[in-house]
Scaffold this active site. Structure first.
Site, short mmCIF file in Angstrom:
data_model
loop_
_atom_site.label_atom_id
_atom_site.label_comp_id
_atom_site.label_asym_id
_atom_site.label_seq_id
_atom_site.Cartn_x
_atom_site.Cartn_y
_atom_site.Cartn_z
N SER A 72 -9.66 -0.13 -1.79
CA SER A 72 -8.49 0.33 -2.56
C SER A 72 -7.34 -0.66 -2.45
O SER A 72 -6.35 -0.41 -1.75
CB SER A 72 -8.03 1.69 -2.03
OG SER A 72 -7.92 1.67 -0.61
N LYS A 78 -13.74 -4.44 9.20
CA LYS A 78 -14.04 -5.17 7.96
C LYS A 78 -13.05 -6.29 7.71
O LYS A 78 -13.39 -7.30 7.10
CB LYS A 78 -14.10 -4.21 6.76
CG LYS A 78 -12.83 -3.41 6.49
CD LYS A 78 -11.87 -4.06 5.52
CE LYS A 78 -10.62 -3.23 5.34
NZ LYS A 78 -9.67 -3.81 4.41
N TRP A 118 0.84 -1.21 0.00
CA TRP A 118 0.00 0.00 0.00
C TRP A 118 0.87 1.26 0.00
O TRP A 118 0.60 2.21 -0.72
CB TRP A 118 -0.93 -0.03 1.19
CG TRP A 118 -2.05 0.97 1.23
CD1 TRP A 118 -2.58 1.55 2.34
CD2 TRP A 118 -2.82 1.50 0.13
NE1 TRP A 118 -3.61 2.39 2.01
CE2 TRP A 118 -3.77 2.39 0.67
CE3 TRP A 118 -2.78 1.32 -1.25
CZ2 TRP A 118 -4.69 3.10 -0.13
CZ3 TRP A 118 -3.68 2.02 -2.05
CH2 TRP A 118 -4.62 2.89 -1.49
N LYS A 165 -4.93 0.25 8.75
CA LYS A 165 -6.28 -0.05 9.23
C LYS A 165 -6.19 -1.01 10.41
O LYS A 165 -5.67 -2.13 10.26
CB LYS A 165 -7.12 -0.65 8.11
CG LYS A 165 -7.30 0.29 6.92
CD LYS A 165 -8.00 -0.38 5.75
CE LYS A 165 -8.15 0.59 4.58
NZ LYS A 165 -8.79 -0.04 3.41
#
Length: 336
Positions: A135, A188, A11, A105
């Site tokens: 993403s 999530k 990322w 996250k």
């Protein structure tokens, strides 16, 4: 802007390319000298994001002071378990009112703090924003159309981050709801483990749709109890991120869950995925928050049982299907 990306995982590298293409001066920091040497030589991450070529203008270093000196913005892109230590190391080199954008996250297991709270505690002089949404790095690296949301307590800060990241393939919305954005992004991953476990057990699309739908119900219930807004959980960092993480071939959480559904332990699954599986680190924290705020989260509860109590995935799925009869939405009532 002059920007430092802290973390050279998939990322961080994808965002480095995006920011460099947006004509910012980007420096990538990693604690791993071999990783930095590889990036300098090949201008790509050969193991985590192969084929995504970085512009020649990007700089690379293992020296935190060099990475952060005279920068306008820092992007926190290390895995969630390493955010506090990275922030502590970065703090001496962050200017007053410098912008830090957290893109990791998770929830800190020991304190149950959101990652923006962790960063603010370690770097009180910074202005902290969060960026989240559906993403996957693999697709952003290929410049495929992607849409995310940036959250900040200050409208001007959110707009600055929006302008910094926005491009012709990367659309950025703004929001004041940092609580909702961060909780959606963290929990999530736990639901995605459940979706992967169901896949590993041989379940079908009906099961996955049920887990996604009831999963966002659990996330929303907890998030609202903690001060988040319902609209956020229906948006990009809630439903959007949950869908892509539960369904995508790129999702390390879904893949790890799949392996566990086939009988592997979570450690064996993480070893095979060869990347940090954030859902494993967020599961205990999510369950602790559900207990703290007295919010029922049966999917999160059963993922914890599978991960840490040696509970059978097949039995966990049976438990969820055979729970006591309930209304779908407690707020809906009959007229008679």
């Amino acid at each position: 802007m002059k920007i430092c990306v802290l973390g050279a995982g998939s990322w961080g590298i994808a965002l480095t390319k995006l920011l460099a293409l947006n004509n910012h001066e980007v420096t990538v920091w990693s604690i791993d000298p071999e990783e930095i040497s590889m990036l300098k030589e090949f201008h790509q991450h050969m193991t985590k994001l192969p084929g995504v070529m970085l512009p020649g203008t990007v700089e690379y270093t293992t020296d935190m002071e060099i990475a952060l000196t005279d920068k306008d913005m820092a992007v926190m892109a290390v895995p969630s378990p390493f955010v506090r230590n990275t922030a502590k190391s970065a703090a001496p080199y962050i200017k007053q009112d410098e912008i830090i954008v957290n893109v990791a996250k998770g929830i800190e297991e020991e304190t149950l703090m959101r990652l923006s709270e962790v960063i603010s505690e370690e770097i009180p002089q910074a202005r902290v924003a969060v960026l989240s949404g559906p993403s996957h790095a693999e697709e952003v690296g290929k410049e495929l159309p992607t849409t995310v949301v940036v959250g900040a307590a200050d409208k001007g800060l959110a707009k600055t981050v929006q302008d910094t990241f926005m491009s012709d393939f990367f659309r950025v919305y703004t929001s004041p709801d940092m609580i909702g954005i961060e909780l959606g992004g963290a929990i999530k991953n736990v639901i995605a483990l459940a979706a992967g476990i169901a896949d590993g057990l041989g379940c079908g699309d009906n099961t996955k749709a049920a887990l996604i739908t009831r999963g966002i119900h659990e996330i929303t219930a907890l998030g609202v109890a903690m001060g988040g807004k319902p609209e956020t959980f229906a948006g990009l960092s809630g439903t959007g991120d949950l869908i892509v993480t539960c369904a995508s071939q790129h999702s390390r959480n879904r893949k790890a869950g799949f392996l566990m559904g086939q009988g592997k332990t979570y450690q064996e699954a993480m070893d095979e995925v060869k990347m940090v599986v954030e859902g494993v680190y967020s599961a205990k924290a999510a369950l602790a928050l559900s207990n703290k705020y007295d919010v029922e989260m049966p999917i999160v509860e059963h993922v914890n049982k599978i991960l840490f109590d040696d509970y059978s995935a097949k039995d966990a799925l049976h438990d969820l299907i055979t729970r006591d009869r309930k209304k779908e939405a407690s707020t809906l009532t009959w007229n008679n």
